[in-house]
Design a protein around this motif. Sequence first.
Motif, PDB file in Angstrom:
ATOM      1  N   GLY A  54     -22.567   3.557 119.983  1.00  0.00           N
ATOM      2  CA  GLY A  54     -23.150   5.126 120.569  1.00  0.00           C
ATOM      3  C   GLY A  54     -21.963   5.451 121.996  1.00  0.00           C
ATOM      4  O   GLY A  54     -21.524   6.660 121.933  1.00  0.00           O
ATOM      5  N   LEU A  55     -21.457   4.440 122.346  1.00  0.00           N
ATOM      6  CA  LEU A  55     -20.234   4.984 123.308  1.00  0.00           C
ATOM      7  C   LEU A  55     -19.226   5.585 122.684  1.00  0.00           C
ATOM      8  O   LEU A  55     -18.481   6.425 123.256  1.00  0.00           O
ATOM      9  N   ALA A  56     -18.702   4.780 121.635  1.00  0.00           N
ATOM     10  CA  ALA A  56     -17.683   5.452 120.988  1.00  0.00           C
ATOM     11  C   ALA A  56     -18.127   6.825 120.269  1.00  0.00           C
ATOM     12  O   ALA A  56     -17.033   7.907 120.635  1.00  0.00           O
ATOM     13  N   VAL A  57     -19.328   6.969 120.017  1.00  0.00           N
ATOM     14  CA  VAL A  57     -19.391   8.644 119.633  1.00  0.00           C
ATOM     15  C   VAL A  57     -19.548   9.518 120.657  1.00  0.00           C
ATOM     16  O   VAL A  57     -18.777  10.436 120.773  1.00  0.00           O
ATOM     17  N   SER A  58     -19.635   9.003 122.005  1.00  0.00           N
ATOM     18  CA  SER A  58     -19.871  10.019 123.010  1.00  0.00           C
ATOM     19  C   SER A  58     -18.473  10.161 123.626  1.00  0.00           C
ATOM     20  O   SER A  58     -18.131  11.391 124.068  1.00  0.00           O
ATOM     21  N   VAL A  59     -17.441   9.123 123.145  1.00  0.00           N
ATOM     22  CA  VAL A  59     -16.037   9.332 123.998  1.00  0.00           C
ATOM     23  C   VAL A  59     -15.316  10.237 122.892  1.00  0.00           C
ATOM     24  O   VAL A  59     -14.597  11.132 123.163  1.00  0.00           O
ATOM     25  N   PHE A  60     -15.340   9.895 121.488  1.00  0.00           N
ATOM     26  CA  PHE A  60     -14.730  10.453 120.566  1.00  0.00           C
ATOM     27  C   PHE A  60     -15.070  11.921 120.090  1.00  0.00           C
ATOM     28  O   PHE A  60     -14.621  12.366 119.246  1.00  0.00           O
ATOM     29  N   PRO A  93     -23.111   9.571 130.192  1.00  0.00           N
ATOM     30  CA  PRO A  93     -23.351   8.407 131.144  1.00  0.00           C
ATOM     31  C   PRO A  93     -24.267   7.263 130.764  1.00  0.00           C
ATOM     32  O   PRO A  93     -24.136   5.931 130.942  1.00  0.00           O
ATOM     33  N   MET A  94     -25.334   7.542 130.211  1.00  0.00           N
ATOM     34  CA  MET A  94     -26.396   6.641 129.633  1.00  0.00           C
ATOM     35  C   MET A  94     -25.692   5.678 128.749  1.00  0.00           C
ATOM     36  O   MET A  94     -25.804   4.527 128.638  1.00  0.00           O
ATOM     37  N   ALA A  95     -24.676   6.350 127.721  1.00  0.00           N
ATOM     38  CA  ALA A  95     -24.355   5.373 126.568  1.00  0.00           C
ATOM     39  C   ALA A  95     -23.352   4.639 127.425  1.00  0.00           C
ATOM     40  O   ALA A  95     -23.217   3.328 126.895  1.00  0.00           O
ATOM     41  N   TRP A  96     -22.633   4.996 128.539  1.00  0.00           N
ATOM     42  CA  TRP A  96     -21.701   4.024 129.080  1.00  0.00           C
ATOM     43  C   TRP A  96     -22.479   2.856 129.696  1.00  0.00           C
ATOM     44  O   TRP A  96     -22.112   1.850 129.536  1.00  0.00           O
ATOM     45  N   GLY A  97     -23.439   3.313 130.349  1.00  0.00           N
ATOM     46  CA  GLY A  97     -24.482   2.422 131.172  1.00  0.00           C
ATOM     47  C   GLY A  97     -24.963   1.187 130.245  1.00  0.00           C
ATOM     48  O   GLY A  97     -24.878   0.103 130.346  1.00  0.00           O
ATOM     49  N   GLN A  98     -25.441   1.866 129.011  1.00  0.00           N
ATOM     50  CA  GLN A  98     -26.159   0.916 128.194  1.00  0.00           C
ATOM     51  C   GLN A  98     -25.179   0.052 127.679  1.00  0.00           C
ATOM     52  O   GLN A  98     -25.428  -1.358 127.430  1.00  0.00           O
TER      53      GLN A  98
END
Lengths: 657, 175
Positions: A111-117, A45-50
């Motif tokens: 960062g977001l991509a890493v957390s998603v994939f 969630p933090m990666a998304w928010g950022q």
Amino acid sequence: MLIEILPEIGLYAMMLALAMALVQAIVPLAGSLTRRPLWMSYAGPMAWGQALFLLVAFVCLALGFLFNDFSVDYIAGNANSQLPWYYRLSAVWGGHEGSVLLWSMMMAFWGLAVSVFSRNLPRDMLARVLSVLGMINAGFLLFILATSSPFERILPAPPMEGADLNPLLQDPGLIVHPPMLYMGYVGFSVAFAFALAALMGGRLDAAWTRWARPWTNLAWAFLSVGIALGSWWAYYELGWGGWWFWDPVENASLMPWLAGTALMHSLAVTEKRGGFKSWTVLLAIVTFSLSLLGTFLVRSGVLTSVHAFANDPSRGTFILVLLGLTVGASLTLYAFRAPRVKSPLGFGWLSRDAMLLFNNIVLLVMTVTVLLGTLYPLILDSLNMGKISVGPPYFNALIVPLTVALGLFMGAGPVTRWKQMTARELIKRLWLSAAVSLAVALMIPWLYDGAWSLPVSLGLLVAAWIVVPLAREPLILIRRFGLRGPGKLSRSHYGMVLGHIGMAVTIVGVTMVSNYDHADNVRMSPGRSVEVGGYSFTMTQLNETRGPNYLSDRATIRVTQGDRLVTLLHPEKRFFTTRRQAMTETALDNGLTRDLYVAMGEALDDGESWAMRIQVKPFVRWLWLGALLMAAGGILAVCDKRYRHRSRTRQTMEARA
Amino acid sequence: MKKRYWLFVPLLIFVVLAFLLWQGLGRDPSHRDSALLEKPFPAFSLTTLENDERTVDASLLEGQVTLVNVWGEWCPTCKREMPQLLTLAERGVHLVGVDYKDTRDKGQGFLEEFGNPFALNIFDPEGSLGFDLGVYGAPESFIVDARGNIRYHHTGYITPEDVEDVILPEIRRWQ
């Protein structure tokens, strides 16, 4: 009005993003150390928010540019109401403050991509990876907020008009060059984060390399395109037809590229054979460190460059501290946690492992060569030994032979076997390729120019030697399975093939344009004509025209070859009224085998003559075409099936656990 | 365990490198002083911004230490530099301006709007004096001693900190 407070919204969004980056840096890591799943799950969630809030900040800045809000210092310094809207948009990253915001936003999206994939990663590993990414972006956001906020206002007396974007940057190539470059720089942070997470967890098996590989390839592909665009831009925009200047800023982007290339290959060995473990981790750290160093060199103003960015020592100090903390901490961690070399070499000197090792050594020597050449003036200055600059002769004298050596291993590498093979077998696999390459290299200069040429033959030999052996594997498969045979090779194999062909194409471009170009500085006036490189250039007209934010002198040049009309060229000399800066707009006729290049120099005293530089540049397109092929190869490798078989990865992981 | 020491080598290299970078930070790589310093102010013969019939030349700068500031109405940084120049004038520094690549109306309008710290302004519409001074852009400042020799060259904007830290000490040094 909402529009009036956009800068404040942007600033606030950036602060929120910083807060989230800090949480992302601390909580998941603490969770992974104390084995608390809840804490670890903060990372996503933090990666998304950022990413979201940095996007908001970026959009606010972009809107400010579109609405010409000159009460914002950064906008007033980099735009003007007469500037066309698309340049006003690209002006968002035309200066320092906007560039670093873009950098940080991209960081958040990686960062977001890493957390998603990477949902299939072990939870603690993912938590650590994202935590490292959070730390880096938190540092960067602190830097922006402390020294380089793009939302600083000029109040109470805002200027009525902006100072305009640097005319050098008013160009389509420059709209995409920085984002590509930053995508590359920032993308290497992912491999770095994986390496650090593996070090922290003490899990330095081949697994982390498998996850890190696609990210590294992708970042490398972006960086390749970014560098190529920069070179292309310099070629047509700076007006003297060079395509690489060994300028510190160019070197800053080349170093991570070289180290990143070594990293891609080293990752392959670690994943496939479990070798070079310690080395791969170190390369991942070094590659990202060089990206940071590049940012430091460009942004701190310790080096002079044609790019001449705004310099500010307080910014330099901040980035240096950031660089020191990131690199220092990661190398310390490396020193304490890196795996020791357990066994002596598990491969013979004639093996793919060995070829990749040599390739790594050559690439590293190249990186160090560029690093030394770039920093040498700075080091001398620090030691009070005078101010000097290191020029192209140094770089060419070292990089050219190194590239030849690299090409030697690039040709042999793909046909060698892992672990070991006999010299006899290697010769059996390569002799025909060698013969073909040699024949091609000797014939082409003669066919092209009617004369033998040693440097051209050497360059073409290397290029052919890289390409020809690549045909061996598809040919074997055709012989065995018919036309459907080559389809049996994986996409990552073809990615490699494409990447290597790209390198060869670039080498051909460099060789041809360096040896066969024709250039002439001439005095031109209407009616006058001149012969350059077998083409006849005649000036037919000279006019004055007006653009949105500039005045221009524009010539019409008729180019003929024999009796055939080749093209009409329109070089211009533009005078940008707001910045009172003159710019050369070169005229180009592009072709796969040659470019015609005309640039206007200075008006001569009689009022209707101009000094002009006319050039014929054979195969210059191949330089950038090669880079695009390399990037395409990198992307093709990312599309490999095995990266989509998530379930299998998970099973292996669980089996391992 | 001996082999582990090797793992510290990258860290060591980096520490040395970081130290050198830190050393390099405070320096200005584009220092171009050497060519101009200690030399007489280049010869010129130009009118003043205030009066298009009055011609001045380099002898104007003899007799007292002068801060010569190259500016232009078109230069946004110059506007931000004006408060510092006004402070310097209040502190008793003798300032001469060079209105660089400008028109007379715009230059005069600029001084009316932002204040005039200059005893006099040399009007240099073609940029010929600026060229002889090796000016890259505006603002740039030169300290010229009482004999008309250039003693100090400041590239770019004089920050509020520079007033006390750099400019005033330099002026005192050559008085």
